[in-house]
Design a protein around this motif. Structure first.
Motif, PDB file in Angstrom:
ATOM      1  N   GLN A  88      36.399  51.447  34.293  1.00 62.34           N
ATOM      2  CA  GLN A  88      36.433  50.749  35.668  1.00 62.34           C
ATOM      3  C   GLN A  88      37.231  49.559  35.500  1.00 62.34           C
ATOM      4  O   GLN A  88      36.897  48.767  34.639  1.00 62.34           O
ATOM      5  CB  GLN A  88      34.838  50.833  36.128  1.00 62.34           C
ATOM      6  CG  GLN A  88      34.247  51.962  36.327  1.00 62.34           C
ATOM      7  CD  GLN A  88      32.526  51.806  36.806  1.00 62.34           C
ATOM      8  OE1 GLN A  88      32.255  50.927  36.580  1.00 62.34           O
ATOM      9  NE2 GLN A  88      32.266  52.856  37.673  1.00 62.34           N
ATOM     10  N   ILE A  89      38.037  49.095  36.691  1.00 62.69           N
ATOM     11  CA  ILE A  89      38.402  47.851  36.602  1.00 62.69           C
ATOM     12  C   ILE A  89      37.894  47.192  37.931  1.00 62.69           C
ATOM     13  O   ILE A  89      37.781  47.777  39.013  1.00 62.69           O
ATOM     14  CB  ILE A  89      40.123  48.279  36.955  1.00 62.69           C
ATOM     15  CG1 ILE A  89      40.370  48.819  35.452  1.00 62.69           C
ATOM     16  CG2 ILE A  89      40.682  46.798  36.909  1.00 62.69           C
ATOM     17  CD1 ILE A  89      41.927  49.465  35.747  1.00 62.69           C
ATOM     18  N   LEU A  90      37.613  45.894  37.959  1.00 67.75           N
ATOM     19  CA  LEU A  90      37.474  45.160  39.039  1.00 67.75           C
ATOM     20  C   LEU A  90      38.637  44.523  39.578  1.00 67.75           C
ATOM     21  O   LEU A  90      39.266  43.755  38.806  1.00 67.75           O
ATOM     22  CB  LEU A  90      36.243  44.284  38.622  1.00 67.75           C
ATOM     23  CG  LEU A  90      35.651  43.309  39.774  1.00 67.75           C
ATOM     24  CD1 LEU A  90      34.897  44.129  40.808  1.00 67.75           C
ATOM     25  CD2 LEU A  90      34.731  42.201  39.190  1.00 67.75           C
ATOM     26  N   MET A  91      38.996  44.604  40.821  1.00 68.92           N
ATOM     27  CA  MET A  91      40.209  43.968  41.211  1.00 68.92           C
ATOM     28  C   MET A  91      39.677  43.052  42.148  1.00 68.92           C
ATOM     29  O   MET A  91      39.000  43.429  43.179  1.00 68.92           O
ATOM     30  CB  MET A  91      41.052  45.044  41.835  1.00 68.92           C
ATOM     31  CG  MET A  91      42.309  44.548  42.360  1.00 68.92           C
ATOM     32  SD  MET A  91      43.763  45.556  43.002  1.00 68.92           S
ATOM     33  CE  MET A  91      42.662  46.206  44.499  1.00 68.92           C
ATOM     34  N   GLU A  92      40.162  41.717  42.387  1.00 67.57           N
ATOM     35  CA  GLU A  92      40.090  40.554  43.065  1.00 67.57           C
ATOM     36  C   GLU A  92      41.131  40.329  43.690  1.00 67.57           C
ATOM     37  O   GLU A  92      42.284  40.179  43.297  1.00 67.57           O
ATOM     38  CB  GLU A  92      39.264  39.335  42.510  1.00 67.57           C
ATOM     39  CG  GLU A  92      39.013  38.303  43.522  1.00 67.57           C
ATOM     40  CD  GLU A  92      38.785  37.045  42.948  1.00 67.57           C
ATOM     41  OE1 GLU A  92      38.436  35.994  43.634  1.00 67.57           O
ATOM     42  OE2 GLU A  92      38.457  37.001  41.667  1.00 67.57           O
ATOM     43  N   THR A  93      41.271  40.365  45.073  1.00 72.24           N
ATOM     44  CA  THR A  93      42.248  40.183  46.181  1.00 72.24           C
ATOM     45  C   THR A  93      41.951  38.758  47.178  1.00 72.24           C
ATOM     46  O   THR A  93      40.750  38.483  47.111  1.00 72.24           O
ATOM     47  CB  THR A  93      42.668  41.181  46.976  1.00 72.24           C
ATOM     48  OG1 THR A  93      41.544  41.481  47.896  1.00 72.24           O
ATOM     49  CG2 THR A  93      42.876  42.316  45.816  1.00 72.24           C
ATOM     50  N   TYR A  94      42.903  38.225  47.436  1.00 71.62           N
ATOM     51  CA  TYR A  94      42.702  37.156  48.531  1.00 71.62           C
ATOM     52  C   TYR A  94      43.790  37.226  49.411  1.00 71.62           C
ATOM     53  O   TYR A  94      45.017  37.347  48.928  1.00 71.62           O
ATOM     54  CB  TYR A  94      42.783  35.869  47.565  1.00 71.62           C
ATOM     55  CG  TYR A  94      42.378  34.482  48.414  1.00 71.62           C
ATOM     56  CD1 TYR A  94      41.209  34.282  48.942  1.00 71.62           C
ATOM     57  CD2 TYR A  94      43.598  33.560  48.698  1.00 71.62           C
ATOM     58  CE1 TYR A  94      40.580  33.100  49.840  1.00 71.62           C
ATOM     59  CE2 TYR A  94      43.332  32.523  49.555  1.00 71.62           C
ATOM     60  CZ  TYR A  94      41.951  32.481  49.916  1.00 71.62           C
ATOM     61  OH  TYR A  94      41.749  31.349  50.684  1.00 71.62           O
ATOM     62  N   ASN A  95      43.595  36.801  50.666  1.00 73.60           N
ATOM     63  CA  ASN A  95      44.584  36.751  51.701  1.00 73.60           C
ATOM     64  C   ASN A  95      44.734  35.996  52.473  1.00 73.60           C
ATOM     65  O   ASN A  95      45.286  35.750  53.720  1.00 73.60           O
ATOM     66  CB  ASN A  95      44.261  38.094  52.829  1.00 73.60           C
ATOM     67  CG  ASN A  95      43.106  38.056  53.617  1.00 73.60           C
ATOM     68  OD1 ASN A  95      42.567  37.075  53.692  1.00 73.60           O
ATOM     69  ND2 ASN A  95      42.801  38.888  54.392  1.00 73.60           N
ATOM     70  N   GLY A  96      44.145  34.814  51.764  1.00 74.85           N
ATOM     71  CA  GLY A  96      44.554  33.518  52.593  1.00 74.85           C
ATOM     72  C   GLY A  96      43.190  32.911  53.030  1.00 74.85           C
ATOM     73  O   GLY A  96      42.784  31.680  53.255  1.00 74.85           O
ATOM     74  N   VAL A  97      42.322  33.781  53.755  1.00 73.72           N
ATOM     75  CA  VAL A  97      40.968  33.566  54.331  1.00 73.72           C
ATOM     76  C   VAL A  97      39.955  34.388  53.563  1.00 73.72           C
ATOM     77  O   VAL A  97      38.845  33.712  53.477  1.00 73.72           O
ATOM     78  CB  VAL A  97      41.275  34.011  55.787  1.00 73.72           C
ATOM     79  CG1 VAL A  97      39.785  33.697  56.535  1.00 73.72           C
ATOM     80  CG2 VAL A  97      42.180  33.348  56.513  1.00 73.72           C
ATOM     81  N   LEU A  98      40.109  35.430  53.346  1.00 70.95           N
ATOM     82  CA  LEU A  98      39.010  36.408  52.919  1.00 70.95           C
ATOM     83  C   LEU A  98      39.221  36.768  51.464  1.00 70.95           C
ATOM     84  O   LEU A  98      40.506  37.197  51.234  1.00 70.95           O
ATOM     85  CB  LEU A  98      38.928  37.631  53.715  1.00 70.95           C
ATOM     86  CG  LEU A  98      38.411  37.272  55.294  1.00 70.95           C
ATOM     87  CD1 LEU A  98      38.303  38.748  56.065  1.00 70.95           C
ATOM     88  CD2 LEU A  98      37.021  36.697  55.193  1.00 70.95           C
ATOM     89  N   ARG A  99      38.208  37.004  50.631  1.00 71.48           N
ATOM     90  CA  ARG A  99      38.439  37.350  49.335  1.00 71.48           C
ATOM     91  C   ARG A  99      37.970  39.022  49.248  1.00 71.48           C
ATOM     92  O   ARG A  99      36.884  39.096  49.781  1.00 71.48           O
ATOM     93  CB  ARG A  99      37.527  36.506  48.227  1.00 71.48           C
ATOM     94  CG  ARG A  99      37.654  37.047  47.026  1.00 71.48           C
ATOM     95  CD  ARG A  99      37.082  36.253  45.902  1.00 71.48           C
ATOM     96  NE  ARG A  99      35.485  36.613  46.037  1.00 71.48           N
ATOM     97  CZ  ARG A  99      34.603  36.294  44.991  1.00 71.48           C
ATOM     98  NH1 ARG A  99      34.899  35.289  44.044  1.00 71.48           N
ATOM     99  NH2 ARG A  99      33.257  36.999  45.014  1.00 71.48           N
TER     100      ARG A  99
END
Length: 75
Positions: A44-55
């Protein structure tokens, strides 16, 4: 697994050449900021994203991805 923030792509590599590298684009979830394996078996891989406002935090199941790829190759 590797990620490119510039291309916003996650790449799953096979060390046994079981399948060609798989590229997953994360366009709809924001920019990929970090990746890490959660289990000792690298399942399993934990992927964190960010779009400028929300994570966003997503769980990628490597075993299910590999099984789907094997099924596609058989078809």
């Amino acid at each position: 697994v590797s990620a490119s923030e510039a291309e916003n792509t996650l790449v799953l590599w096979s060390t046994t050449r079981e399948f060609e590298p798989v590229r997953l684009r994360a366009e709809s979830v924001g920019r990929i900021r970090s990746l890490r394996f959660l289990n000792d078996d690298n399942s399993q891989i934990l992927m964190e994203t960010y779009n400028g406002v929300l994570r966003g935090i997503y769980l990628v199941d490597v075993f299910k991805m590999r099984a789907a790829l094997r099924n596609q190759a058989r078809e």
